[in-house]
Design a protein around this motif. Sequence first.
Motif, mmCIF file in Angstrom:
data_model
loop_
_atom_site.group_PDB
_atom_site.id
_atom_site.type_symbol
_atom_site.label_atom_id
_atom_site.label_comp_id
_atom_site.label_asym_id
_atom_site.label_seq_id
_atom_site.Cartn_x
_atom_site.Cartn_y
_atom_site.Cartn_z
ATOM 1 N N VAL A 191 0.946 -1.318 -0.029
ATOM 2 C CA VAL A 191 0.075 -0.176 0.136
ATOM 3 C C VAL A 191 0.805 1.167 0.096
ATOM 4 O O VAL A 191 1.692 1.323 0.991
ATOM 5 C CB VAL A 191 -0.855 0.130 1.249
ATOM 6 C CG1 VAL A 191 -1.758 1.263 1.456
ATOM 7 C CG2 VAL A 191 -1.626 -1.313 1.420
ATOM 8 N N VAL B 294 -0.623 10.361 -4.471
ATOM 9 C CA VAL B 294 -1.717 11.326 -4.940
ATOM 10 C C VAL B 294 -3.117 10.785 -5.280
ATOM 11 O O VAL B 294 -4.123 11.547 -4.703
ATOM 12 C CB VAL B 294 -1.305 11.962 -6.333
ATOM 13 C CG1 VAL B 294 -2.306 12.873 -6.871
ATOM 14 C CG2 VAL B 294 0.085 12.725 -6.068
ATOM 15 N N TYR C 223 -4.790 10.645 -1.870
ATOM 16 C CA TYR C 223 -5.131 12.112 -1.443
ATOM 17 C C TYR C 223 -6.420 12.612 -2.098
ATOM 18 O O TYR C 223 -7.295 13.180 -1.541
ATOM 19 C CB TYR C 223 -3.983 12.963 -1.569
ATOM 20 C CG TYR C 223 -2.643 12.698 -0.705
ATOM 21 C CD1 TYR C 223 -2.878 11.782 0.503
ATOM 22 C CD2 TYR C 223 -1.363 12.948 -1.248
ATOM 23 C CE1 TYR C 223 -1.938 11.402 1.191
ATOM 24 C CE2 TYR C 223 -0.395 12.377 -0.346
ATOM 25 C CZ TYR C 223 -0.612 11.518 0.568
ATOM 26 O OH TYR C 223 0.553 11.302 1.383
ATOM 27 N N LEU C 224 -6.573 12.347 -3.625
ATOM 28 C CA LEU C 224 -7.604 13.074 -4.171
ATOM 29 C C LEU C 224 -8.905 12.315 -3.630
ATOM 30 O O LEU C 224 -9.962 12.890 -3.700
ATOM 31 C CB LEU C 224 -7.219 12.687 -5.759
ATOM 32 C CG LEU C 224 -6.266 13.804 -6.261
ATOM 33 C CD1 LEU C 224 -6.072 13.249 -7.759
ATOM 34 C CD2 LEU C 224 -6.790 15.154 -6.521
ATOM 35 N N ARG C 225 -8.714 10.865 -3.401
ATOM 36 C CA ARG C 225 -9.971 10.436 -2.911
ATOM 37 C C ARG C 225 -10.472 10.817 -1.835
ATOM 38 O O ARG C 225 -11.739 10.908 -1.426
ATOM 39 C CB ARG C 225 -9.322 8.882 -2.689
ATOM 40 C CG ARG C 225 -10.537 7.989 -2.679
ATOM 41 C CD ARG C 225 -10.283 6.332 -2.722
ATOM 42 N NE ARG C 225 -9.005 6.092 -1.702
ATOM 43 C CZ ARG C 225 -9.061 5.752 -0.745
ATOM 44 N NH1 ARG C 225 -10.223 5.469 -0.172
ATOM 45 N NH2 ARG C 225 -8.072 5.367 0.071
ATOM 46 N N PHE C 226 -9.425 11.226 -0.817
ATOM 47 C CA PHE C 226 -9.937 12.128 0.450
ATOM 48 C C PHE C 226 -10.582 13.512 0.404
ATOM 49 O O PHE C 226 -11.593 13.624 0.662
ATOM 50 C CB PHE C 226 -8.901 11.909 1.445
ATOM 51 C CG PHE C 226 -8.806 10.497 2.165
ATOM 52 C CD1 PHE C 226 -9.674 10.499 3.183
ATOM 53 C CD2 PHE C 226 -7.839 9.569 1.777
ATOM 54 C CE1 PHE C 226 -9.722 8.920 3.997
ATOM 55 C CE2 PHE C 226 -7.811 8.506 2.675
ATOM 56 C CZ PHE C 226 -8.644 8.243 3.610
ATOM 57 N N ALA C 227 -9.946 13.925 -0.709
ATOM 58 C CA ALA C 227 -10.226 15.404 -1.240
ATOM 59 C C ALA C 227 -11.837 15.081 -1.655
ATOM 60 O O ALA C 227 -12.680 16.150 -1.321
ATOM 61 C CB ALA C 227 -9.486 15.884 -2.106
ATOM 62 N N ARG D 207 -1.612 12.502 -16.753
ATOM 63 C CA ARG D 207 -0.353 13.297 -16.007
ATOM 64 C C ARG D 207 0.768 12.662 -17.175
ATOM 65 O O ARG D 207 1.848 13.325 -17.327
ATOM 66 C CB ARG D 207 0.042 12.754 -14.837
ATOM 67 C CG ARG D 207 -0.736 13.757 -13.917
ATOM 68 C CD ARG D 207 -0.147 13.974 -12.572
ATOM 69 N NE ARG D 207 -0.066 12.440 -11.716
ATOM 70 C CZ ARG D 207 -1.168 12.223 -11.147
ATOM 71 N NH1 ARG D 207 -2.155 12.311 -11.186
ATOM 72 N NH2 ARG D 207 -0.939 10.832 -10.613
ATOM 73 N N ARG E 109 -6.157 20.746 -4.108
ATOM 74 C CA ARG E 109 -7.327 19.310 -3.716
ATOM 75 C C ARG E 109 -6.293 18.284 -3.166
ATOM 76 O O ARG E 109 -6.712 17.698 -2.234
ATOM 77 C CB ARG E 109 -7.880 19.021 -5.072
ATOM 78 C CG ARG E 109 -9.202 19.721 -5.111
ATOM 79 C CD ARG E 109 -10.287 18.996 -6.094
ATOM 80 N NE ARG E 109 -9.686 19.213 -7.571
ATOM 81 C CZ ARG E 109 -9.822 18.358 -8.406
ATOM 82 N NH1 ARG E 109 -10.397 17.196 -7.942
ATOM 83 N NH2 ARG E 109 -8.999 18.364 -9.576
ATOM 84 N N VAL E 110 -5.301 18.204 -3.662
ATOM 85 C CA VAL E 110 -4.164 17.133 -3.364
ATOM 86 C C VAL E 110 -3.701 17.275 -1.818
ATOM 87 O O VAL E 110 -3.706 16.789 -0.962
ATOM 88 C CB VAL E 110 -3.007 16.964 -4.434
ATOM 89 C CG1 VAL E 110 -1.937 16.221 -3.602
ATOM 90 C CG2 VAL E 110 -3.432 16.382 -5.616
ATOM 91 N N GLY F 70 -6.443 16.989 0.647
ATOM 92 C CA GLY F 70 -6.802 15.370 0.610
ATOM 93 C C GLY F 70 -5.652 14.636 1.536
ATOM 94 O O GLY F 70 -5.756 13.975 2.235
ATOM 95 N N GLU F 71 -4.508 15.107 1.435
ATOM 96 C CA GLU F 71 -3.181 14.927 2.177
ATOM 97 C C GLU F 71 -3.485 14.847 3.646
ATOM 98 O O GLU F 71 -3.458 14.290 4.532
ATOM 99 C CB GLU F 71 -2.057 15.376 1.904
ATOM 100 C CG GLU F 71 -0.670 15.105 2.394
ATOM 101 C CD GLU F 71 0.527 15.140 1.680
ATOM 102 O OE1 GLU F 71 0.252 16.128 0.724
ATOM 103 O OE2 GLU F 71 1.715 14.952 2.113
#
Lengths: 174, 232
Positions: A51, A55, A58-62, A167, B144-145, B148-149
């Motif tokens: 795991v 990024v 993080y985007l998933r949490f955003a 990207r 956003r990153v 999210g972090e």
Amino acid sequence: MTVQSYAGRAPRPSSLADVLELVLDKGLVIDAYVRVSLVGIELLTIDARIVVASVDTYLRFAEATNRLDLQAASNSEGLPQMIGELTEGGASSKTKGALSGAAEEVSGWFGSGGDEDDDEGEDEQRSNGDARRRRPSRASAGRSERRSRDGDSGRRARAGNGQRQRRASRDEES
Amino acid sequence: MLCVYGVVRSAHPGVEVTGVQSQPTWKVCSGELGAIVSEASDLLARRRDVEAHLDVLEQALDRGDVLPYRFGTVVDDAPALCGVLERSASHYLDLLARIGGRVQMTVKVVRDDDESVRTVVTSDPHLRQQVSLRRGSAAAWTDRVALGERVAAAVDRLSQQDLELITHRLATTADAIEVAPAQPPAIASIALLARPDQLAELDNAVASLHDTLGQRMRFEYAGPMPAYSFVS
């Protein structure tokens, strides 16, 4: 609000993956014997456990914070309005800052201008999930998707791939 | 080839269920120890064979103590197996003494990310402010990153606290506990070694954890099973 069901005790782990983790990863081994027929499967289970905080995570949490906004609105009607009023003063300048930041980002990726619009169209065909992330007007669709957890995570995974592909192609262009 | 399922004391009655590839099982003995085996050829981790492996070990556990081998462990023949049992006799006898009369229970802790995000954002005014400024598709990708972090870090801290509570409560109702990381959305895979008379207490502990944390955590509770996680 999510109230998880608790099924009590099951005789065995319910998923085959969990069972495999027990019987392939745990238990006695006889060192001298190589289990040739199972090598592929062992590699798979080890792979799945790696795991990396990325990024995409993080985007998933955003993204989760966007859904949080929707839930808050449906659960408590007074609060979001209050927060809206409190931040209204600073909001316009913040939004502007964010947008011009995004423009810089985009021009950084594409050099000077270029075929930005074409690329956007392609993205939308390739990955609806990614388009949904950019467009708040699709948020209601996102909400109904939550009911099917598997479906949602599959979509997210594809969206993540889309992000990576894009990207990568940008890196090639720059 | 012989497929080996588990090590038992030589007094163990063995099992009646068939093993992998629907082959009958029997017991190969060497001194104080025995091993449950069946014939096998070209063994693959097919679902029905993995389940047969579990069936054999579960019945062996019902009838006494058993040290489970990993699925797919094979030896050439009975003499080769006897050699293994002789070489490892003291190790196996120690393990049998340690897990004797006990069973393994597993608790997989699965996190609900959305509910965890809600908890950390609503309980932290600073984070809530960040969310209100940076959420949504209008925010720059880098913002956003970054958001999210921060949210991910807060959720991980919360999960770590939850996990400490979970392991503390479960550990008091078991003889041994093993906590291993798990693939998201699961945060941990917990194995417990318990005596049968501890199981009711353990059931209650898991139920009370569900009452306390059930909104953001799901508990997948299974057992009793052979002590897979306590024989290495």
